[in-house]
Design an enzyme around this catalytic site. Structure first.
Site, short mmCIF file in Angstrom:
data_model
loop_
_atom_site.label_atom_id
_atom_site.label_comp_id
_atom_site.label_asym_id
_atom_site.label_seq_id
_atom_site.Cartn_x
_atom_site.Cartn_y
_atom_site.Cartn_z
N ASP A 1 1.29 -1.10 0.14
CA ASP A 1 0.06 0.03 -0.04
C ASP A 1 0.42 1.31 0.02
OD1 ASP A 1 1.26 -0.56 2.76
OD2 ASP A 1 -1.10 -0.43 3.61
N ASN B 1 -7.71 -1.06 14.36
CA ASN B 1 -8.76 -0.91 14.61
C ASN B 1 -9.00 -2.56 13.34
OD1 ASN B 1 -7.62 -0.86 12.04
ND2 ASN B 1 -8.95 0.99 11.04
N HIS C 1 -7.10 -3.46 10.61
CA HIS C 1 -7.60 -3.22 8.84
C HIS C 1 -5.46 -3.84 8.76
CE1 HIS C 1 -4.73 0.92 9.24
NE2 HIS C 1 -3.22 0.00 9.25
N GLU D 1 -9.88 -1.10 5.35
CA GLU D 1 -10.22 0.04 6.61
C GLU D 1 -11.54 -1.74 6.82
OE1 GLU D 1 -8.80 1.54 8.70
OE2 GLU D 1 -8.21 3.45 7.68
C1 GLP Z 1 -0.07 1.86 8.23
C2 GLP Z 1 -0.72 0.60 7.29
C3 GLP Z 1 -0.28 -0.83 8.06
C4 GLP Z 1 0.95 -0.83 8.76
C5 GLP Z 1 0.24 -0.92 9.78
C6 GLP Z 1 0.83 -0.82 11.11
O1 GLP Z 1 -1.34 1.84 8.72
N1 GLP Z 1 -0.72 1.06 6.01
O2 GLP Z 1 0.29 -2.25 6.15
O3 GLP Z 1 0.73 -2.53 9.37
O4 GLP Z 1 0.40 1.08 9.52
O5 GLP Z 1 2.08 0.39 11.21
P1 GLP Z 1 3.17 -0.05 12.04
O6 GLP Z 1 3.92 -1.34 11.92
O7 GLP Z 1 3.61 1.73 12.64
O8 GLP Z 1 1.78 -0.33 13.70
#
Ligand code: GLP
Length: 278
Positions: A74, A145, A147, A152
């Site tokens: 993404d 949440n 996702h 989402e």
């Molecule tokens: C964002 C990304 C996700 C990722 C998430 C967790 O939302 N789109 O792909 O898994 O962050 O991030 P972190 O690893 O910093 O908690």
């Protein structure tokens, strides 16, 4: 099959990297076009350097990288500033630039027409996953949440890669991470690999560390699968490794978890490689 491993992030990162490297090694040496899905964020910040080290210990893999695609799942979308390029930069620096000859793909987070860009990326993924004998491994994190990528809560499991609006929850969390709570410069949109394409993975490695992720893991794995909790789709997938620390796993039954030493990496990789299509 879902394997749950409980361990502090430092140790879990080495395990996630070891499994990923072993799977790439077996797939590439087996002559398979290999699709290596990546995720950004703090969850994998220790895993990528470990992965690069494991791969460097296998110099005979280097000529096979022409058969390897690193694909970031993404990206934020933002025409102004550089947030639209952030995930590109992050994965390029952490992984892709260390694997000479490999391909790197990510949707363009500064595309003028993001819907068209998402459609093009959806078509690209469809073609990649239609390749005979492809092996697809995916690193994934989760939002608080539940996702996955930027799918989402409420996203259909049939959804294709698309241009999406982020929820207020996600924007608020990102603001605390990047801008001391100020949401003004935080992207409100993203282009995300869809649930449909994520479901093609032969092996998903989900990392979750810290108490912020405990609720997401509980809703994702303790309750029945539901589109309200995107990571719960992993319950329906054939081969999944979940690595969580004490805090993130605190709401799940302790008896589900094994230690890193108890995980049979060869067995896990073998069962993922034996899956065909999905
Ligand atoms: C964002 C990304 C996700 C990722 C998430 C967790 O939302 N789109 O792909 O898994 O962050 O991030 P972190 O690893 O910093 O908690």
């Amino acid at each position: 099959m879902i394997y749950f491993v409980q361990s502090p992030q430092s140790e879990a990162s080495i395990l996630m990297a070891k499994v990923y490297a072993r799977a790439l090694e077996k797939a590439l040496k087996g002559g398979r076009p290999t699709f290596a899905g990546t995720a950004t964020g703090k969850t994998f910040e220790l895993a990528y350097p470990a992965l690069v080290n494991f791969l460097k210990e296998m110099p005979d893999l280097e000529p096979l990288y022409q058969n390897l695609t690193i694909a970031q799942m993404d990206t934020y979308w933002c025409l102004e500033g550089d947030m639209g390029l952030q995930y590109h930069r992050e994965i390029s620096e952490a992984l892709a630039s260390h694997l000479p000859g490999s391909h790197f793909s990510i949707p363009n987070g500064r595309a003028k027409d993001p819907e068209k860009e998402a459609d093009l990326y959806a078509n690209y993924l469809q073609q990649m996953h239609a390749r005979p004998n492809e092996f697809y491994i995916q690193f994934a994190g989760t939002g608080e949440n539940g996702h996955i990528a930027f799918n989402e809560p409420g996203t259909s499991w049939e959804s294709k890669t698309s241009f999406v609006s982020l929820t207020n929850d996600t924007i608020r969390v990102n603001a605390t991470l990047f801008k001391d709570g100020d949401t003004s410069g935080i992207p409100k949109h993203a282009i995300t690999t869809g649930m449909l394409e994520l479901r093609k993975s032969h092996l998903v490695i989900l990392g979750a560390f810290g108490s912020r992720k405990a609720e997401a893991l509980y809703n994702g794995f303790r309750a029945s699968p539901s589109e309200d909790v995107p990571i719960s789709i992993l319950q329906e997938m054939p081969c999944v490794l979940v690595c969580a620390d004490d805090a993130a796993s605190s709401k799940l039954p302790p008896e589900w978890f094994i230690t890193p030493e108890q995980l049979d990496i060869d067995e896990l990789v073998k069962s993922a490689l034996s899956l065909r299509g999905s």
